[in-house]
Structure formats: C-alpha cells, structure tokens
Motif scaffolding. Structure first.
Motif, short mmCIF file in Angstrom:
data_model
loop_
_atom_site.label_atom_id
_atom_site.label_comp_id
_atom_site.label_asym_id
_atom_site.label_seq_id
_atom_site.Cartn_x
_atom_site.Cartn_y
_atom_site.Cartn_z
N SER A 239 31.87 51.33 38.22
CA SER A 239 31.42 50.17 39.19
C SER A 239 31.41 48.61 38.64
N GLN A 240 31.80 48.82 37.37
CA GLN A 240 32.18 47.42 36.41
C GLN A 240 33.62 47.14 36.50
N ALA A 241 34.37 48.00 37.27
CA ALA A 241 35.98 47.77 36.94
C ALA A 241 36.59 46.83 37.95
N ASP A 242 37.58 46.26 37.72
CA ASP A 242 38.31 45.37 38.65
C ASP A 242 39.33 46.19 39.52
N TYR A 243 39.69 47.48 38.91
CA TYR A 243 40.44 48.63 39.48
C TYR A 243 40.01 50.11 39.12
#
Ligand code: 13P
Ligand code: SF4
Length: 305
Positions: A207-211
């Motif tokens: 959930s913390q990712a850019d992709y």
C-alpha cells in the motif's frame, strides 16, 4: 574454465542437443545471458506453449518446469536443480482445498500458478501475478476463492471491491517476510526514489508503493519511467538486472533479505550439466494428471492471462 567459457560451451551444446533454455527473471545474470527466453511466470508460460525444440530446460523452480511439461507434454522438460521448489506451491494440498470447496460450493476457485499439478486438478482457473487482476475481473462469478497467496489475493480484492473474495493463509515466505519498517527505512535513505513492489508482499508494504505489479510489470515500469531512482520491492536479482539494462538510473533493493534461495539454487554449472544430459531432473508426469491439471492453465490462456 572462466564464466565466459562455460557460457560459450552452454551455447554450443544447446544447439547441438536441441535445447531451449527458459529462465525466470529471478535467476542470476550469468544464466539469463545464456537463456533463449527470460521473463516472469506469465511470460514463461506463454513461451512454453510455443517452444519448437525437442528439449526444454527450465531455470527456475519445480512448478514452472511442470507447467512447461503440461503445455508441451511431447517434449523432454528438465528442471535445472531438482532441489529448487517453491515453498508456496507446497502449502496447500488437493485434499485440503477439496474440503474448503465443500464449504464454499458457489465460489470459483482461482489458483496462483505457484501450485502443484495435483492441486491444479481441483481448481477452475490459474493466474499469474500479471494476469490475476484481469482474470478475476473477467470471471462471471462474483465469488472467488483465491489460493494460495493471501497477499496477492488481498491486492486483487482491493482493486475489485464489487466482488467477494475468500482468502486462505498462504503466501511467498520471501516477499511476505518484508516488514513495513523496511519501506520506511528505504524511503528515508532514498527520498527521491519511486517504490515499485510485487503484490506477494503484505498489504502494509504494497500500500506504500508508487507501483504494484509482477516481475515484468516492475521491470517495464522502471524502463519506461522518467524517474531516475527506484526502490525495488521484489527479489534482489531484479535490481541487478535493471541496473545492467539502465545504467543511467539507480536501483536500490528494498531489503537485503529479498532473496529466494530456491531460485538461487541453480548455478551456471547446473545449466552446463543439463545441456550435456548429465544433470538436473527430467520432469515425468502421468498423462492423466497432465490432462486434469492443464485444464485450469488452458483456461488461463483462453482468458488472455
Ligand atoms: P511473477 O513471475 O509472476 O512475477 O512471480 C514472482 C514469483 O515469485 C515467481 O515465483
Ligand atoms: Fe516461491 Fe516466493 Fe521463491 Fe517465487 S520468490 S519461487 S513465490 S518462494
């Protein structure tokens, strides 16, 4: 022999002995250099269905070699290191899932391709990490029993809130072991980097990712992006391969613990021994098992996954 000499000998022998070498992207760079085809699980299963050679060597883990055998049963298929299994693939038995199905009779059973052939016989359709969302969306039934990876399942569920998912406690021990604190630390060390992650990681990490995407998805995103720095939240080989490919960009492994020992158990010398017919393991599967198990792989291919 030098690494280069071993590679040259593999290239000579694979022609002489009519081998196609398939390698998952988590293999080391020296192995990818001698492979005819490398990619993620989805790309490898597509390639497996079209191989022309008499012999196929899978540099990866057992379920991948079994998938090749099921898609091309007339070929001789070898697994480079007989010890290379996927712990996730062994987590749920056919008997266990048959019992679960009795409790959820109106659910469509979606199996991650990281499963044994035996388990596939009681599943409706296979998915890979790059096709899971597309296939779950296309399934007419809005009730899905997604096995075995609850993290990939939770990711797909988050993208399809209109459907009801039943998830079980399974997953990749390598990706699922990454804690959210590792993301905090990596972002602190590399504040300008984009964070790309595999959906086998727990939701608190992805959930913390850019992709969020499969191995090939992550690689394609990094290649095409205008950004210059990336934190890579999947097996650490991917940072290394991307660094070779894109020398003007910087790739940082999310954590040093993201190493799959099973994927890494194949060496270049294992590959040499296999193309000499002096190593590895030829995959033998019962014709009835192939017929039953490949139905859900065929269904995946039919659905464009
Ligand atoms: P993909 O190849 O679908 O990205 O899956 C990663 C993995 O863990 C393979 O075992
Ligand atoms: Fe299995 Fe995880 Fe290794 Fe992939 S990375 S082979 S899912 S243990």
């Amino acid at each position: 022999m030098t690494v280069r000499e071993v590679q040259d000998e593999i290239i000579r022998l694979k022609k002489e002995n009519d081998f196609c070498i398939l390698a998952h992207s988590y293999q080391t760079h020296d192995i990818l250099e001698v492979a005819d085809f490398s990619g993620d699980s989805y790309a490898l299963s597509k390639a497996a269905a079209t191989v022309k050679n008499r012999n196929v060597l899978m540099c990866g883990v057992r379920f991948m070699a079994e998938t090749v055998k099921m898609l091309s049963p007339e070929k001789r298929v070898y697994l480079s290191n007989p010890l290379a299994g996927c712990p996730m693939a062994e987590q749920m038995s056919r008997e266990f899932i048959s019992d679960v199905k009795e409790q959820y009779p109106d659910y469509t059973v979606v199996a991650y391709i990281n499963t044994t052939a035996s388990l596939k016989t009681v599943c409706d359709v296979c998915v890979t990490s790059s096709s899971a969302l597309k296939i779950c969306k296309a399934i007419e039934n809005d009730k899905i029993l997604f096995i075995p990876d609850c993290n990939l399942g939770a990711y797909v569920q988050s993208m399809l809130p209109e459907k009801t998912f039943k998830l079980l406690r399974g997953g990749c021990p390598v990706h699922a072991a990454v804690r959210p604190e590792a993301v905090t630390l990596a972002k602190k060390l590399h504040p300008d980097a984009l964070f790309l992650v595999h959906p086998e990681c727990v939701p608190e990490v992805s959930s913390q990712a850019d992709y969020v995407g499969s191995t090939s998805g992550i690689m394609d995103f990094a290649r095409k992006s205008d950004a210059k720095e990336f934190i890579i939240g999947t097996e650490n080989s991917i940072s290394e391969h991307l660094q070779y490919e894109c020398p003007d960009k910087k790739f940082y492994p999310l954590t040093k613990s993201l190493i799959c020992e099973n994927m890494k158990s194949t060496t270049l010398v294992d590959v040499l021994n296999c193309v000499r017919f002096d190593g590895g393991e030829e995959i033998k599967m019962d014709a009835e098992l192939i017929e039953q198990a490949r139905k859900c792989i065929d269904k995946m291919i039919e659905m464009g996954g």
